[in-house]
Design an enzyme around this catalytic site. Structure first.
Site, mmCIF file in Angstrom:
data_model
loop_
_atom_site.group_PDB
_atom_site.id
_atom_site.type_symbol
_atom_site.label_atom_id
_atom_site.label_comp_id
_atom_site.label_asym_id
_atom_site.label_seq_id
_atom_site.Cartn_x
_atom_site.Cartn_y
_atom_site.Cartn_z
ATOM 1 C CD GLU A 90 -2.508 -1.057 2.782
ATOM 2 O OE1 GLU A 90 -2.660 0.007 3.404
ATOM 3 O OE2 GLU A 90 -2.872 -2.154 3.220
ATOM 4 C CB CYS A 103 2.495 7.094 3.628
ATOM 5 S SG CYS A 103 2.834 5.832 4.858
ATOM 6 C CB CYS A 110 5.834 -5.805 9.211
ATOM 7 S SG CYS A 110 6.969 -5.026 10.386
ATOM 8 C CB CYS A 114 3.810 -3.307 16.690
ATOM 9 S SG CYS A 114 5.542 -2.830 16.511
ATOM 10 C CB CYS A 117 1.010 -2.644 13.666
ATOM 11 S SG CYS A 117 1.432 -2.215 11.973
ATOM 12 C CB CYS A 329 0.335 1.530 7.361
ATOM 13 S SG CYS A 329 0.841 3.152 6.907
HETATM 14 N N1 SAH Z 1 7.914 -0.114 11.038
HETATM 15 C C1 SAH Z 1 8.007 1.297 11.136
HETATM 16 C C2 SAH Z 1 7.168 2.055 10.142
HETATM 17 C C3 SAH Z 1 5.782 1.581 9.848
HETATM 18 S S1 SAH Z 1 4.433 1.988 10.883
HETATM 19 C C4 SAH Z 1 7.723 1.753 12.544
HETATM 20 O O1 SAH Z 1 7.424 0.927 13.385
HETATM 21 O O2 SAH Z 1 7.867 2.931 12.830
HETATM 22 C C5 SAH Z 1 4.237 3.737 10.911
HETATM 23 C C6 SAH Z 1 3.703 4.216 12.257
HETATM 24 O O3 SAH Z 1 2.322 3.851 12.439
HETATM 25 C C7 SAH Z 1 4.458 3.636 13.430
HETATM 26 O O4 SAH Z 1 4.672 4.651 14.384
HETATM 27 C C8 SAH Z 1 3.490 2.611 13.938
HETATM 28 O O5 SAH Z 1 3.773 2.259 15.269
HETATM 29 C C9 SAH Z 1 2.172 3.313 13.731
HETATM 30 N N2 SAH Z 1 0.981 2.457 13.788
HETATM 31 C C10 SAH Z 1 0.853 1.171 13.417
HETATM 32 N N3 SAH Z 1 -0.405 0.731 13.646
HETATM 33 C C11 SAH Z 1 -1.089 1.756 14.161
HETATM 34 C C12 SAH Z 1 -2.435 1.930 14.599
HETATM 35 N N4 SAH Z 1 -3.319 0.930 14.565
HETATM 36 N N5 SAH Z 1 -2.792 3.140 15.051
HETATM 37 C C13 SAH Z 1 -1.897 4.154 15.099
HETATM 38 N N6 SAH Z 1 -0.623 4.055 14.709
HETATM 39 C C14 SAH Z 1 -0.208 2.873 14.250
#
Ligand code: SAH
Length: 350
Positions: A90, A103, A110, A114, A117, A329
């Site tokens: 995406e 973006c 991944c 987390c 995510c 994302c």
């Molecule tokens: N892997 C990298 C970049 C991708 S995620 C990282 O961890 O930074 C981009 C941002 O979106 C990160 O700060 C991630 O923690 C956040 N993110 C992921 N899922 C989310 C959600 N459900 N709500 C808000 N932020 C989220």
């Protein structure tokens, strides 16, 4: 098959020399590719025979738009692309007053795990090639007609887990004969892979590093982000401070606000302590609901922000764009994977 679009112009120069071609072919082909040429036969300043030779030797694939959703609220466009091997990724085009920002994703899936995510739910399928990261910028710009002036590496994947390809992408997108997007217009977001942050710091690039912190204490952060279990917050902060010392660039900390998990006054105080003396900026992100997750958005975002500011920490709340189109994302890819076979999972080998 040769992936010309992942090559630097210098590499292309050697490539063309080996084919017995003059060096200037590199610049010509580089420009065509970065402008979004979809075949070698379009490259009208190349001899026909060379066009045919390149078509036989090189893989010139372009991502296919599987879904395109445009927000009626703010013009945000979300692209779901299908890559040559069937994997889907995406990108999101956002229109800010300081310019159009794309973006981009850097991996299919991944591995970071987390818990909040959507991108990590099926694990990592593979890294993206530099050309596949670049294509998102080239073709989002071509499709939308919007000039893209800024890039955030905050899509699917962990950029520092695909370090070499991401660095190559940065070099390519920055090139004056290509899209010529300045490093200061690029942000790279990481969950905090310290060795790679240290390596990046040594390169002294002028990009903005965003660190996904999400909690100031090890207990909470390890619960949310498995990456924290091996290396705690203190060690991460050491790398962040070093990054600032080496590059002079202020770090931006991402903090997704989760109801009852990381949004207490105590945690705001701890966060302020942690950043004390650092030139930092906190970006508070209202949590995006992920269907599979029990976590809910915080209702204390403003209070948390005010508490941080009371301690002298600069904190902003991220404006939510494209909330009517699943614009955060990993959500669209996830949806597509659940609905059908268009985006295969782990069984796809590149
Ligand atoms: N892997 C990298 C970049 C991708 S995620 C990282 O961890 O930074 C981009 C941002 O979106 C990160 O700060 C991630 O923690 C956040 N993110 C992921 N899922 C989310 C959600 N459900 N709500 C808000 N932020 C989220």
């Amino acid at each position: 098959m040769v992936d010309l679009k992942s090559m630097t112009q210098e590499e292309m120069t050697s490539f063309f020399k080996e084919l017995g071609q003059p060096g200037f072919r590199a610049k010509q082909v580089f420009q065509w590719l970065h402008r979004g040429a979809q075949s070698f036969s379009e490259m009208s300043n190349l001899p026909k025979a060379l066009q045919q030779q390149l078509a036989q030797m090189c893989r010139l694939t372009v991502p296919e738009v599987v879904r395109r959703q445009e927000s009626a609220l703010d013009g945000t466009i979300k692209y779901l692309w299908r890559l040559w091997d069937g994997n889907c990724i995406e990108s999101v085009l956002m229109r800010y007053h300081h310019g159009n920002t794309l973006c981009v994703s850097c991996q299919a899936g991944c591995n970071m795990g987390c818990v909040f995510c959507a991108s990590t739910l099926g694990g990592k399928v593979r890294n993206l090639e530099p050309s596949e990261i670049l294509d998102q910028v080239i073709f989002a710009q071509k499709d939308s007609g919007a000039h893209i002036s800024n890039i955030v590496m905050m899509g699917i994947g962990e950029p520092l887990d695909n370090f070499e390809n991401v660095l190559r992408f940065l070099e390519l997108v920055n090139h004056p004969d290509g899209l010529n997007i300045g490093m200061r217009h690029i942000s790279l977001s990481t969950c905090g892979l310290i060795n790679k942050i240290d390596k990046l710091a040594d390169l002294e690039l002028q990009l903005t590093l965003s660190v996904s912190l999400h909690a100031p204490d090890d207990e909470t952060r390890s619960r949310l982000m498995p990456v924290n279990r091996a290396v705690g917050v203190d060690r991460l902060m050491r790398s962040c401070r070093r990054y600032f010392e080496r590059t002079g660039r202020r770090i931006s900390y991402e903090y997704a606000m989760i109801d009852g998990v990381n949004d207490s006054d105590r945690q705001a105080d701890l966060l302020a302590d942690l950043l004390n003396g650092q030139s930092a900026h906190v970006n508070l992100i209202p949590l995006n609901d992920v269907e599979e997750s029990p976590l809910k958005p915080s209702r204390r975002v403003r209070q948390f922000q005010q508490r941080l500011e009371g301690h002298g920490v600069t904190a902003t709340v991220r404006r939510k764009l494209g909330s009517d189109i699943d614009a955060s994302c990993g959500q669209l890819r996830r949806k597509q994977m659940k609905e059908g076979m268009l985006c295969p999972g782990k069984d796809t080998t590149p």
